[in-house]
Design a protein around this motif. Sequence first.
Motif, short mmCIF file in Angstrom:
data_model
loop_
_atom_site.label_atom_id
_atom_site.label_comp_id
_atom_site.label_asym_id
_atom_site.label_seq_id
_atom_site.Cartn_x
_atom_site.Cartn_y
_atom_site.Cartn_z
N UNK A 53 0.83 -1.20 0.00
CA UNK A 53 0.00 0.00 0.00
C UNK A 53 0.87 1.26 0.00
N UNK A 54 0.35 2.36 -0.56
CA UNK A 54 1.12 3.61 -0.65
C UNK A 54 1.52 4.14 0.71
N UNK A 55 2.57 4.96 0.71
CA UNK A 55 3.11 5.49 1.95
C UNK A 55 2.08 6.29 2.73
N UNK A 56 1.22 7.05 2.02
CA UNK A 56 0.24 7.86 2.73
C UNK A 56 -0.79 7.00 3.45
N UNK A 57 -1.11 5.84 2.89
CA UNK A 57 -2.03 4.91 3.55
C UNK A 57 -1.36 4.32 4.79
N UNK A 58 -0.13 3.88 4.66
CA UNK A 58 0.60 3.31 5.79
C UNK A 58 0.73 4.34 6.92
N UNK A 59 1.02 5.58 6.59
CA UNK A 59 1.14 6.63 7.61
C UNK A 59 -0.18 6.84 8.34
N UNK A 60 -1.29 6.83 7.58
CA UNK A 60 -2.60 7.02 8.20
C UNK A 60 -2.95 5.85 9.11
N UNK A 61 -2.57 4.64 8.71
CA UNK A 61 -2.88 3.46 9.52
C UNK A 61 -2.09 3.43 10.81
N UNK A 62 -0.78 3.65 10.72
CA UNK A 62 0.05 3.49 11.92
C UNK A 62 -0.16 4.59 12.94
N UNK A 63 -0.72 5.72 12.53
CA UNK A 63 -1.04 6.79 13.48
C UNK A 63 -2.53 6.82 13.82
N UNK A 64 -3.28 5.84 13.32
CA UNK A 64 -4.73 5.86 13.49
C UNK A 64 -5.19 5.87 14.93
N UNK A 65 -4.45 5.20 15.82
CA UNK A 65 -4.88 5.15 17.22
C UNK A 65 -4.91 6.52 17.87
#
Length: 452
Positions: free
Chosen positions: A382-394
């Motif tokens: 998945x694109x970097x922007x998706x990964x960033x949104x997921x890992x900071x989602x909490x």
Amino acid sequence: MPRKATAALAAVLLAVTLAACGGDSEDQTGAITVWTEENLPDRMNAQKAVIADFTRETGIRVELVGVAEDQFSQLVTSAAAAGTLPDVIGALPLASVREMEAADLLDTETPGRIVQSLGRDSFSARALELVSTDGTLLAVPSDGWAQLILYRKDLFEKAGLEPPDTYERLRTAAERLNGDGMAGITLGIAPRDPFTAQSFEHIALANGCELVDGSGNVTLDSPQCVRAFQFYSDLIRDHSVKGAQNLDSTRATYFSGKAAMTVWSSFILDELAGLRNDTLPSCAECRTDRGWLAENTGVVTALRGPDASEPAQYGEIVSWAIPREADTEAAERFVTYMMDEGYERWIGMAPEGKFPTRTMFRDRWASLPAGVDDKRPLSEVYPAEVIDALRTGTDSFDRWGIPQGQGKLAGAIMGELPVPKALAAVVNGSQTPQAAAARAKADVETIKRGIR
């Protein structure tokens, strides 16, 4: 809904006693019992490996008991009455933490000590907030999963559509892409399925619709909620697959290439990438390229409705809880170990559904291999922007009732499911959105009166 919940129907209670590897250690301090809702066989094995290392290091033996999520309330009530509660409970959802709080079953001192010893600043502030009451930690938040909107990037680009991150954009895309064997969106509407409740709560929170206000009054008949009922039911009635779609059928429809969008939990991400043989994408293009659908899927984390000032996202935080009668010293050492030395392996059991609550592990999380039969880091899919949104989602998860101190009510309605039943009445035409919202409010008020 996490994949472990679907497996809960197959196993109510699975116990595995781990021999004390290193049991002759001078640091031997006895044994503790740990319940875990991570009860799938591969995750039980992963936990056994971490626990074996813990035992070698500390001499503390651990009896690991896999508990089915849908049986937890019954089991904890019976254990409390019999005086046989475990020393630690792992992967405990927010509503269950609040249920134990309401029953006065939690040690509310040890979690604070654990977090303080690990460094409070190393935790997601929002995760700590969601498991606290008046500043007192009820449990140690370990990880989380998110509700997502998945959409076909290729179809959106071809139609000149923007990502569906607002009500209006989502509606426009569903209308434009619906037809010729393609559903604009596939959404859960089965009235007895918690998946429907979770999907709707994600949509409702996006419009500022809350279960209760700050005083605990049920507010499901608010204008924001009525609009959410209308929006969700319109999507299903006009642009979704016919019938009572559920957890499995929505995934199957999207995987077959017959829906342009769906709402699902982050646990779908490894399956979408073709990393699990039991749930492979089945679209025509996927037959020669397992990763085709993931490559052509966009991910929206937070959604915003017209009545909301900012986007919102449904998310679940799970925690390590310590019951009141636990062996406090051993329990504290165990949870501390699982949140520190054992933490990477804990979140590595299923990175797609275990976003770290400890911020120092976020970069490492992105490189942990996901999947079962094939393994790849999500960052390679998945694109970097998706990964960033997921890992900071909490940091930004929201939930009905819990911030307002009504966690037990939030848990109770997931058992009774008044909102999915009201939604189904709108979709079948027997009630208006206004009447359905009023019905849901009345049903939730009845549930609330029955809570001790």
